[in-house]
Design an enzyme around this catalytic site. Structure first.
Site, PDB file in Angstrom:
ATOM      1  N   ARG A  79      -8.816  -8.525   4.313  1.00 30.41           N
ATOM      2  CA  ARG A  79      -7.779  -7.862   5.104  1.00 30.41           C
ATOM      3  C   ARG A  79      -7.971  -6.351   5.063  1.00 30.41           C
ATOM      4  O   ARG A  79      -7.901  -5.673   6.093  1.00 30.41           O
ATOM      5  CB  ARG A  79      -6.406  -8.237   4.530  1.00 30.41           C
ATOM      6  N   HIS A 116       0.654  -2.507  11.039  1.00 34.69           N
ATOM      7  CA  HIS A 116       1.745  -3.300  11.610  1.00 34.69           C
ATOM      8  C   HIS A 116       2.061  -2.927  13.059  1.00 34.69           C
ATOM      9  O   HIS A 116       3.224  -2.858  13.470  1.00 34.69           O
ATOM     10  CB  HIS A 116       2.988  -3.229  10.718  1.00 34.69           C
ATOM     11  N   GLN A 154       0.834  -1.197   0.000  1.00 36.50           N
ATOM     12  CA  GLN A 154       0.000   0.000   0.000  1.00 36.50           C
ATOM     13  C   GLN A 154       0.872   1.250   0.000  1.00 36.50           C
ATOM     14  O   GLN A 154       1.890   1.311   0.680  1.00 36.50           O
ATOM     15  CB  GLN A 154      -0.900  -0.019   1.240  1.00 36.50           C
ATOM     16  N   LEU A 166       1.274  -5.849   2.180  1.00 31.38           N
ATOM     17  CA  LEU A 166       0.247  -6.342   1.267  1.00 31.38           C
ATOM     18  C   LEU A 166       0.851  -7.163   0.132  1.00 31.38           C
ATOM     19  O   LEU A 166       0.281  -8.161  -0.320  1.00 31.38           O
ATOM     20  CB  LEU A 166      -0.520  -5.148   0.695  1.00 31.38           C
TER      21      LEU A 166
END
Length: 310
Positions: free
Chosen positions: A113, A198, A9, A89
């Site tokens: 997700r 994260h 991303q 990703l």
């Protein structure tokens, strides 16, 4: 040895994949299949939408995945990497490329997700920032100091020497950024994201992804791939699902991933998907290895032609 790597991303741009759609019958077929799977025409947003619409996590993640994976699948017999990996990703793209996930299951997982992560991001103000030119250990120390005061701030992405991304609650990231400047960081760059990607704040999103993972079949990778969480090879299919769930709330060890691939013989890296982010990281990790990117259709054509001439 050749390694194919896939971006995450942040690499998206309006118009991404449009030239591939218009010039490849297989690409058009796969993009239309994706529209059917998602239940809306994501291609309209990718090809002709606004930056704001494309920046939504629920759109960005499947869009980057589609651009990357369809580019790889359209290579056919010219897709012959010895190793593969993906940034955040991009790990899902790498798993499809490695034969561990089908195109359809990969897209469904990425969309699940993205939806889970967007919902978690909307729950509380959060952000990310890139810390430039400060040792990783010092950044980690500052994050721990700020977190000890009760707010979340952790290292999210170990991208390359001199660049580490921190993530967490807005106030905590801002405070850590100021401390990093005081400690000698050259720059602190706020990222255009609205989520604590994260970090432990997304553990719930990872658990939701884990529920979706129960409904898909994962195969042993046909091509060696390195996972973000461990910066190590995953050879057993039963290890893939737990690592994908954990990855949502764990640091991306990208620099360590690339260093591992180089140590094992990778001397040419091909970035497949939007942008040149990973190619840029590569030049800072090790300038002695070749790095190219396949972003536009003309890049694709050039790569395939060069592969056939060898």
């Amino acid at each position: 040895m050749k390694a194919f790597v896939f971006p995450g991303q942040g690499a998206q741009f309006v118009g991404m994949g449009k030239d591939l759609y218009e010039n490849s019958a297989l690409a058009k077929e796969l993009f239309e299949k994706a529209n059917d799977i998602l239940g809306y025409r994501i291609t309209d947003i990718m090809f002709n939408g606004t930056d704001e619409a494309l920046r939504q996590t629920k759109v960005t993640q499947p869009a980057v995945f589609l651009h990357s994976v369809i580019s790889a699948l359209c290579m056919g017999d010219d897709f012959k990497p010895e190793m593969t990996a993906g940034h955040s990703l991009g790990e899902f793209s790498a798993l499809v490329a490695a034969g561990a996930l089908s195109f359809e299951d990969g897209l469904k997982l990425v969309y699940a997700r993205a939806m889970a992560m967007q919902k978690a991001c909307e729950a509380q103000p959060s952000t990310m920032a890139a810390i430039i030119a400060l040792p990783d250990e010092k950044v980690e120390e500052i994050c721990a100091q700020v977190s000890a005061e009760g707010e979340v701030c952790v290292a999210a992405n170990y991208n390359c020497p001199g660049q580490i991304v921190i993530t967490g609650e807005e106030k905590a990231v801002a405070a850590a950024g100021e401390l990093c400047k005081e400690a000698g960081a050259k720059r602190v760059v706020p990222l255009k994201v609205s989520g604590p990607f994260h970090s432990a704040m997304l553990k719930g999103a990872g658990e939701k992804l884990g529920e979706e993972l129960k409904h898909v079949t994962v195969h042993t990778p046909a091509i060696p791939y390195v996972a973000n969480v461990t910066a190590d090879y995953v050879t057993k299919e039963e290890d893939i699902k737990p690592l994908l769930e954990k990855q949502v709330s764990s640091s991306v060890r990208w620099q360590q991933t690339i260093e591992r691939l180089i140590a094992d013989g990778a001397d040419k890296f091909v970035e497949i998907g939007p942008g040149k982010t990973l190619t840029g990281f590569m030049r800072k990790i090790n300038r002695d290895v070749a790095a190219v990117n396949i972003d536009k259709y003309e890049d694709f054509e050039k790569f395939v032609a060069e592969s056939k001439n060898k």
